[in-house]
Design an enzyme around this catalytic site. Structure first.
Site, mmCIF file in Angstrom:
data_model
loop_
_atom_site.group_PDB
_atom_site.id
_atom_site.type_symbol
_atom_site.label_atom_id
_atom_site.label_comp_id
_atom_site.label_asym_id
_atom_site.label_seq_id
_atom_site.Cartn_x
_atom_site.Cartn_y
_atom_site.Cartn_z
ATOM 1 C CE1 TYR A 72 -4.254 1.721 0.694
ATOM 2 C CE2 TYR A 72 -2.686 3.357 1.503
ATOM 3 C CZ TYR A 72 -3.959 3.028 1.071
ATOM 4 O OH TYR A 72 -4.927 3.984 1.016
ATOM 5 C CG PHE A 124 -7.683 14.988 -25.177
ATOM 6 C CD1 PHE A 124 -7.551 14.379 -26.415
ATOM 7 C CD2 PHE A 124 -8.243 14.266 -24.139
ATOM 8 C CE1 PHE A 124 -7.971 13.070 -26.596
ATOM 9 C CE2 PHE A 124 -8.665 12.951 -24.322
ATOM 10 C CZ PHE A 124 -8.530 12.353 -25.553
ATOM 11 C CG ASP A 125 -12.343 14.248 -25.617
ATOM 12 O OD1 ASP A 125 -11.179 13.977 -25.279
ATOM 13 O OD2 ASP A 125 -13.161 13.375 -25.948
ATOM 14 C CG ASP A 215 -2.885 16.616 -22.375
ATOM 15 O OD1 ASP A 215 -2.538 15.478 -22.032
ATOM 16 O OD2 ASP A 215 -4.035 16.878 -22.785
ATOM 17 C CB ALA A 217 -1.529 11.383 -24.390
ATOM 18 C CE LYS A 258 -4.820 8.513 -25.267
ATOM 19 N NZ LYS A 258 -5.309 9.459 -24.284
ATOM 20 C CG HIS A 450 -17.639 12.246 -27.826
ATOM 21 N ND1 HIS A 450 -17.515 13.263 -26.910
ATOM 22 C CD2 HIS A 450 -16.561 11.453 -27.659
ATOM 23 C CE1 HIS A 450 -16.389 13.093 -26.240
ATOM 24 N NE2 HIS A 450 -15.789 12.004 -26.676
#
Ligand SMILES: *Cc1c(COP(=O)(O)O)cnc(C)c1O
Length: 462
Positions: A72, A124-125, A215, A217, A258, A450
């Site tokens: 943990y 990004f969304d 960001d 990815a 990704k 979407h």
């Protein structure tokens, strides 16, 4: 003769996939309310919905799973990953999360307040979702060339510094949470940001006292494009390029699904202990204790190996060569796609492809449905459905580009699969003039619609 291209790996384990008949697909897509997210995976032959979490792990990643430490607190897998992140990105502090959007949720809980402004390159969304959920606004400062699919600009993910400076000068500093630079820029077609642009964004933002957040990815794919297209980086390794890129950021969020080449996971990393401490309070609340935060020890181990694999050797040549292999076939048949071809996906320009379908009838979604019916290939709409409604006027937001994205999972499909996708699109292209109507919405969610939208076909009255 020069030897032809071939993958730098061989296949040790396989997973069967199944073809279906057109009649079956008609029935399935109708039952799925013309939303490809609602299909069962067995109903899909070649799945290019996303490159997120769909990659194939290497034998070394599978081996690393077995040595995961599931403690943990203080797990060795955590320290392993911390060390990898320090080596590759240069950040001293990191927090694991269950995926990329969770990192956004945690970091934005610290940085984004109601009424804030967050400039960036076509957010990004999920990033935009987390901004708008906090009643703040994302401002797109991407260069104009990004919205012209025929422009061969080598770095269409770049931020327009004039647009950015305008944001910085027209709002109080306290109102601007950060600038988010997405690497590569997904919304504009998997397009890279140049090193020069990152350096300039950093300089400008320092001048105004604004934090720079990457960001990340597809950071490695972005680095590969820098190596190919920015003269002074031709002889640098991907790891050297990545290290310089991140010297221009204060923090990063990462979807490990990704360029981490794992099936689940994410993290955020930062330079200062202060930001780390602020974020860790939210991480403990939303994700888990700091040394696992939403990830199993084994998954942190596999991610650590994945981050080294993606930045080493010839992996990226294979990867981006395959995307180009698909894109080049489409270009040869004059099928309109975003140029130059991006790092993780081929983006088909649906407005130019289906000229007779009205924008109110969701052109890219219509094309995505046609492709599924033609060959069982699942792509995804990056257009009006994805753009959601304006939070104030509730009207559809019509983005400049209506795209069908064909995202290629990492190390998953062969070039024979790419041939099937290309021919399927060519068959539709040959009969495109007969496709004259699209879809209408039956029901939708107020945000990120979407994923769950229900649609029906518009019937043309004779
Ligand atoms: C995928 C992605 C995210 C969100 O990550 P998830 O792991 O899907 O939650 C954020 N930003 C970019 C650029 C992405 O590609």
């Amino acid at each position: 003769m020069e030897l032809p291209f071939a993958e730098s790996y061989r296949i040790k384990m396989v997973e069967p996939i199944y073809k279906s008949s057109r009649a079956q697909r008609e029935e399935w897509i109708n039952a799925a309310n013309y939303n490809l997210f609602n299909l069962r995976s067995e109903q899909v032959y070649i799945d290019l919905l996303t490159d997120s979490g769909t990659g194939a792990m290497s034998d070394n990643q599978w081996a690393a799973l077995m040595t995961g430490d599931e403690s943990y607190a203080g797990s060795s897998s955590y320290y392993n990953l911390k060390n990898t992140i320090k080596t590759i990105f240069g950040f001293e502090y990191f927090l694991p999360t269950h995926q990329g959007r969770a990192a956004e949720n945690v970091l934005f809980s610290v940085l984004v307040k109601e009424g804030n402004i967050i400039p960036g390159n076509s957010h990004f969304d999920t990033t935009k979702g987390h901004i708008e959920f906090r009643n703040a606004s994302a401002i797109d400062c991407t260069i104009n060339e990004a919205f012209d699919t025929e422009s061969e600009h080598p770095f269409k993910g770049n931020i327009d510094l004039d647009k950015l400076e305008k944001v910085y000068t027209s709002h109080a500093k306290e109102k601007i949470s950060m600038v988010v630079v997405t690497l590569t820029c997904n919304a504009s077609g998997g397009q890279p940001v140049s090193m020069k642009n990152m350096r300039e964004i950093s300089e400008l933002s320092k001048k105004f006292g604004i934090k720079v957040v990457f960001d990340s990815a597809r950071f490695a794919e972005n680095a590969w494009f820098i190596q190919q297209r920015e003269e002074e980086y031709r002889d640098k390794t991907i790891k050297q390029i990545v290290a310089e890129m991140y010297s221009y950021a204060d923090a990063m969020t990462m979807s490990s699904k990704k360029d981490g080449i794992v099936n689940i996971g994410g993290f955020m990393a930062m330079r200062t202990e202060e930001l780390y401490k602020q974020a860790s309070a939210f991480n403990i609340m939303f994700e888990g204790f700091n040394t696992y935060g939403g990830m199993a020890g084994r998954d942190m181990n596999a991610l650590s190996v994945g981050l080294h694999e993606i930045t080493d050797g010839h992996y990226l040549d294979n990867r981006i060569e395959q995307v180009k292999y698909l894109g080049d076939q489409l270009i040869n048949w004059d099928i309109p796609i975003q140029r130059p071809i991006g790092g993780h996906a081929v983006f088909v320009d649906a407005t130019k492809f289906l000229k007779q379908v009205k924008k109110e009838e969701y052109i890219a979604q219509t094309l995505a449905i046609e492709l599924y019916l033609e060959a069982g290939v699942r792509g995804v709409e990056v257009g009006t459905l994805l753009a959601d409604r304006d939070p104030i006027t509730k009207e559809n937001r019509y983005p400049v580009l209506e795209m069908l994205r064909l995202a290629i999972p990492r190390r998953t499909y062969t070039n024979n699969h790419m041939n099937v996708v290309a021919v399927a699109l060519k068959n539709i292209f040959d009969r495109k003039d007969k496709i004259i109507s699209g879809l209408k919405i039956k029901s939708e969610a107020p945000i990120m619609r979407h994923f769950s939208v229900e649609l029906e076909r518009i019937k043309i009255k004779k």
